[in-house]
Write a protein that holds these residues in place. Structure first.
Motif, PDB file in Angstrom:
ATOM      1  N   VAL A  32       0.856  -1.182   0.000  1.00  0.00           N
ATOM      2  CA  VAL A  32       0.000   0.000   0.000  1.00  0.00           C
ATOM      3  C   VAL A  32       0.892   1.232   0.000  1.00  0.00           C
ATOM      4  CG1 VAL A  32      -1.630   1.356   1.363  1.00  0.00           C
ATOM      5  CG2 VAL A  32      -1.937  -1.114   1.144  1.00  0.00           C
ATOM      6  N   MET A  33       0.582   2.191  -0.879  1.00  0.00           N
ATOM      7  CA  MET A  33       1.403   3.383  -1.006  1.00  0.00           C
ATOM      8  C   MET A  33       0.505   4.615  -1.116  1.00  0.00           C
ATOM      9  SD  MET A  33       4.255   4.202  -3.955  1.00  0.00           S
ATOM     10  CE  MET A  33       3.003   4.432  -5.234  1.00  0.00           C
ATOM     11  N   TYR A  34       1.044   5.767  -0.678  1.00  0.00           N
ATOM     12  CA  TYR A  34       0.318   7.031  -0.768  1.00  0.00           C
ATOM     13  C   TYR A  34       1.206   8.086  -1.432  1.00  0.00           C
ATOM     14  CZ  TYR A  34      -2.966   5.002   2.546  1.00  0.00           C
ATOM     15  OH  TYR A  34      -3.880   4.183   3.159  1.00  0.00           O
ATOM     16  N   GLU A  35       0.600   8.936  -2.237  1.00  0.00           N
ATOM     17  CA  GLU A  35       1.270  10.115  -2.777  1.00  0.00           C
ATOM     18  C   GLU A  35       0.900  11.319  -1.917  1.00  0.00           C
ATOM     19  OE1 GLU A  35       1.456  11.709  -7.199  1.00  0.00           O
ATOM     20  OE2 GLU A  35      -0.346  12.474  -6.197  1.00  0.00           O
ATOM     21  N   SER A  36       1.883  12.095  -1.503  1.00  0.00           N
ATOM     22  CA  SER A  36       1.597  13.293  -0.713  1.00  0.00           C
ATOM     23  C   SER A  36       2.291  14.495  -1.328  1.00  0.00           C
ATOM     24  CB  SER A  36       2.032  13.120   0.745  1.00  0.00           C
ATOM     25  OG  SER A  36       3.443  13.093   0.847  1.00  0.00           O
ATOM     26  N   ILE A  37       1.599  15.633  -1.314  1.00  0.00           N
ATOM     27  CA  ILE A  37       2.134  16.882  -1.835  1.00  0.00           C
ATOM     28  C   ILE A  37       1.901  17.970  -0.792  1.00  0.00           C
ATOM     29  CG2 ILE A  37       2.052  18.596  -3.683  1.00  0.00           C
ATOM     30  CD1 ILE A  37       0.809  16.445  -5.467  1.00  0.00           C
ATOM     31  N   ILE A  38       2.943  18.744  -0.499  1.00  0.00           N
ATOM     32  CA  ILE A  38       2.821  19.861   0.432  1.00  0.00           C
ATOM     33  C   ILE A  38       2.421  21.112  -0.351  1.00  0.00           C
ATOM     34  CG2 ILE A  38       4.002  21.325   2.108  1.00  0.00           C
ATOM     35  CD1 ILE A  38       5.860  19.021   2.720  1.00  0.00           C
ATOM     36  N   LEU A  39       1.331  21.740   0.055  1.00  0.00           N
ATOM     37  CA  LEU A  39       0.826  22.930  -0.615  1.00  0.00           C
ATOM     38  C   LEU A  39       0.848  24.118   0.340  1.00  0.00           C
ATOM     39  CD1 LEU A  39      -2.333  21.383  -2.333  1.00  0.00           C
ATOM     40  CD2 LEU A  39      -0.079  21.754  -3.363  1.00  0.00           C
ATOM     41  N   THR A  40       1.346  25.256  -0.148  1.00  0.00           N
ATOM     42  CA  THR A  40       1.314  26.492   0.628  1.00  0.00           C
ATOM     43  C   THR A  40       0.206  27.373   0.065  1.00  0.00           C
ATOM     44  OG1 THR A  40       3.707  26.383   0.984  1.00  0.00           O
ATOM     45  CG2 THR A  40       2.618  28.491   1.427  1.00  0.00           C
ATOM     46  N   PRO A  41      -0.900  27.520   0.782  1.00  0.00           N
ATOM     47  CA  PRO A  41      -2.020  28.282   0.231  1.00  0.00           C
ATOM     48  C   PRO A  41      -1.790  29.784   0.295  1.00  0.00           C
ATOM     49  CG  PRO A  41      -2.541  27.569   2.453  1.00  0.00           C
ATOM     50  CD  PRO A  41      -1.202  26.954   2.107  1.00  0.00           C
ATOM     51  N   ASN A  42      -2.435  30.501  -0.621  1.00  0.00           N
ATOM     52  CA  ASN A  42      -2.501  31.950  -0.540  1.00  0.00           C
ATOM     53  C   ASN A  42      -3.516  32.285   0.542  1.00  0.00           C
ATOM     54  OD1 ASN A  42      -3.128  34.682  -0.854  1.00  0.00           O
ATOM     55  ND2 ASN A  42      -2.853  34.632  -3.077  1.00  0.00           N
ATOM     56  N   THR A  43      -3.060  32.809   1.645  1.00  0.00           N
ATOM     57  CA  THR A  43      -3.950  32.994   2.796  1.00  0.00           C
ATOM     58  C   THR A  43      -5.023  34.052   2.554  1.00  0.00           C
ATOM     59  OG1 THR A  43      -2.349  34.556   3.767  1.00  0.00           O
ATOM     60  CG2 THR A  43      -2.216  32.238   4.453  1.00  0.00           C
ATOM     61  N   THR A  44      -4.884  34.837   1.506  1.00  0.00           N
ATOM     62  CA  THR A  44      -5.923  35.822   1.184  1.00  0.00           C
ATOM     63  C   THR A  44      -7.013  35.219   0.303  1.00  0.00           C
ATOM     64  OG1 THR A  44      -4.845  36.678  -0.823  1.00  0.00           O
ATOM     65  CG2 THR A  44      -4.194  37.641   1.293  1.00  0.00           C
ATOM     66  N   LYS A  45      -6.809  33.970  -0.134  1.00  0.00           N
ATOM     67  CA  LYS A  45      -7.757  33.327  -1.047  1.00  0.00           C
ATOM     68  C   LYS A  45      -8.227  31.971  -0.517  1.00  0.00           C
ATOM     69  CE  LYS A  45      -7.250  36.564  -4.221  1.00  0.00           C
ATOM     70  NZ  LYS A  45      -8.346  37.456  -4.634  1.00  0.00           N
ATOM     71  N   LEU A  46      -8.241  31.816   0.794  1.00  0.00           N
ATOM     72  CA  LEU A  46      -8.558  30.517   1.376  1.00  0.00           C
ATOM     73  C   LEU A  46      -9.987  30.078   1.071  1.00  0.00           C
ATOM     74  CD1 LEU A  46      -6.815  30.763   4.869  1.00  0.00           C
ATOM     75  CD2 LEU A  46      -6.093  29.418   2.886  1.00  0.00           C
ATOM     76  N   LYS A  47     -10.923  31.002   1.049  1.00  0.00           N
ATOM     77  CA  LYS A  47     -12.320  30.647   0.793  1.00  0.00           C
ATOM     78  C   LYS A  47     -12.490  30.076  -0.610  1.00  0.00           C
ATOM     79  CE  LYS A  47     -17.038  32.497   1.045  1.00  0.00           C
ATOM     80  NZ  LYS A  47     -17.485  32.060  -0.306  1.00  0.00           N
ATOM     81  N   VAL A  48     -11.921  30.751  -1.602  1.00  0.00           N
ATOM     82  CA  VAL A  48     -12.032  30.281  -2.979  1.00  0.00           C
ATOM     83  C   VAL A  48     -11.277  28.960  -3.155  1.00  0.00           C
ATOM     84  CG1 VAL A  48     -11.560  30.827  -5.399  1.00  0.00           C
ATOM     85  CG2 VAL A  48     -12.267  32.634  -3.816  1.00  0.00           C
ATOM     86  N   LEU A  49     -10.086  28.878  -2.580  1.00  0.00           N
ATOM     87  CA  LEU A  49      -9.314  27.636  -2.670  1.00  0.00           C
ATOM     88  C   LEU A  49     -10.094  26.478  -2.075  1.00  0.00           C
ATOM     89  CD1 LEU A  49      -6.752  25.987  -3.222  1.00  0.00           C
ATOM     90  CD2 LEU A  49      -5.877  26.771  -1.003  1.00  0.00           C
ATOM     91  N   GLY A  50     -10.702  26.696  -0.909  1.00  0.00           N
ATOM     92  CA  GLY A  50     -11.457  25.631  -0.270  1.00  0.00           C
ATOM     93  C   GLY A  50     -12.610  25.153  -1.126  1.00  0.00           C
ATOM     94  N   GLU A  51     -13.341  26.079  -1.723  1.00  0.00           N
ATOM     95  CA  GLU A  51     -14.478  25.708  -2.574  1.00  0.00           C
ATOM     96  C   GLU A  51     -14.006  24.949  -3.807  1.00  0.00           C
ATOM     97  OE1 GLU A  51     -16.174  29.505  -3.284  1.00  0.00           O
ATOM     98  OE2 GLU A  51     -17.284  29.574  -1.378  1.00  0.00           O
ATOM     99  N   ASN A  52     -12.934  25.428  -4.421  1.00  0.00           N
ATOM    100  CA  ASN A  52     -12.431  24.791  -5.636  1.00  0.00           C
ATOM    101  C   ASN A  52     -11.797  23.437  -5.357  1.00  0.00           C
ATOM    102  OD1 ASN A  52     -13.283  27.095  -6.879  1.00  0.00           O
ATOM    103  ND2 ASN A  52     -11.252  27.867  -7.413  1.00  0.00           N
ATOM    104  N   MET A  53     -11.075  23.335  -4.237  1.00  0.00           N
ATOM    105  CA  MET A  53     -10.460  22.061  -3.883  1.00  0.00           C
ATOM    106  C   MET A  53     -11.517  21.007  -3.591  1.00  0.00           C
ATOM    107  SD  MET A  53      -7.448  20.513  -3.311  1.00  0.00           S
ATOM    108  CE  MET A  53      -6.196  21.684  -2.752  1.00  0.00           C
ATOM    109  N   GLN A  54     -12.560  21.388  -2.898  1.00  0.00           N
ATOM    110  CA  GLN A  54     -13.646  20.457  -2.606  1.00  0.00           C
ATOM    111  C   GLN A  54     -14.265  19.932  -3.895  1.00  0.00           C
ATOM    112  OE1 GLN A  54     -17.332  22.075  -0.993  1.00  0.00           O
ATOM    113  NE2 GLN A  54     -17.460  20.342   0.431  1.00  0.00           N
ATOM    114  N   LYS A  55     -14.569  20.827  -4.824  1.00  0.00           N
ATOM    115  CA  LYS A  55     -15.169  20.416  -6.094  1.00  0.00           C
ATOM    116  C   LYS A  55     -14.230  19.519  -6.892  1.00  0.00           C
ATOM    117  CE  LYS A  55     -17.982  24.611  -6.512  1.00  0.00           C
ATOM    118  NZ  LYS A  55     -18.169  25.882  -7.271  1.00  0.00           N
TER     119      LYS A  55
END
Length: 256
Positions: A32-55
């Motif tokens: 069993v293996m997992y791929e992981s990526i570290i992401l640094t979000p734009n803290t001024t755009k967290l709401k839009v990022l959250g909505e888009n990431m969910q979709k």
């Protein structure tokens, strides 16, 4: 429920030989293996990022082996960043990973503009023999608090690892309670970055980190009290560095 606390996690200093991962896959290719990526979000755009990431995750990463989960890093040097994780999978699954049908365009146009940096991408293979994960059913968010410790193996000390791994694993499995704990081997070398191994304990609540543990008592029972000092010395000789992170499961961004 007895859980692994901070002292116990210090004791669980285990690692695999650097760069050994690809050679060490089980002969039957059952892993069993997992791929992981570290992401640094734009803290001024967290709401839009959250909505888009969910979709995005709902549309392209809702079923295995391409299921995606997102965690917020709450402690350590990477606090404020996120982990995007896909799996469980095998290398062969990457040949058919989501790419066409709008996936790559959606990531490019609706995720990347709201990310300041896409950092370390890694592949982590679970060691099923050493881990203690039988109580986990694979449900996302079953254990929303994840304690991750990364380990660097001291150069020339790889020969000490195997016995140490077996000793720690048998001790944990002998402890009372549900001590959810996993060993994950980084599949590719990263030079000075190290990160050869990650040991992980899974928790339902932060409060579980306050609970006492029975590691040394279990160790003495399994291996003898007179061997404890040698066990700790081997720990100190084998590993050159270690550091911790607490991840918190982000249900919304995971696409639930």
């Amino acid at each position: 429920m007895k859980k692994l606390n901070f002292y116990l996690l210090w004791v669980l200093s285990i690692a695999l030989i650097p760069g050994y991962g690809l050679m060490a896959q089980e002969e039957n290719n059952d892993y069993v293996m997992y791929e992981s990526i570290i992401l640094t979000p734009n803290t001024t755009k967290l709401k839009v990022l959250g909505e888009n990431m969910q979709k995005h995750n709902q549309k392209y990463h809702s079923t295995a082996p391409y299921s995606a989960n997102v965690y917020n890093i709450s402690t350590g040097a990477n606090a404020g960043k996120m982990i995007w994780m896909m799996g469980p999978m095998k290398f062969a699954d990457l040949d058919k990973r989501p790419a066409e049908g709008g996936h790559d365009e959606d990531w490019r146009d609706n995720i990347m503009p709201y990310i300041n940096e896409m950092g370390t991408a890694e592949y982590w293979k679970a060691d099923s023999k050493l881990s203690n994960l039988s109580m986990m059913d694979g449900t996302p968010g079953q254990y929303p608090i994840i304690y991750v410790r990364y380990w660097d193996v001291e150069k020339g000390q790889g020969h000490n690892v195997d016995k140490f791994l077996e000793t720690v694993s048998s001790t944990i499995k002998n402890m009372p309670g549900d001590n959810t704990w996993g060993v994950y081997d980084n599949q590719f070398r990263q030079g000075e970055a190290g990160r050869h191994l990650a040991t992980v304990s899974f928790h339902k609540k932060w409060a579980e980190l306050d609970e006492p543990n029975k590691f040394r008592e279990s160790y003495n029972e399994m291996h003898g009290e007179n061997t404890w000092d040698a066990f700790i010395k081997n720990n100190q000789m084998t590993f050159s560095n270690s550091w911790d992170e607490i991840w918190v499961y982000n249900k919304k961004l995971s696409g639930e």
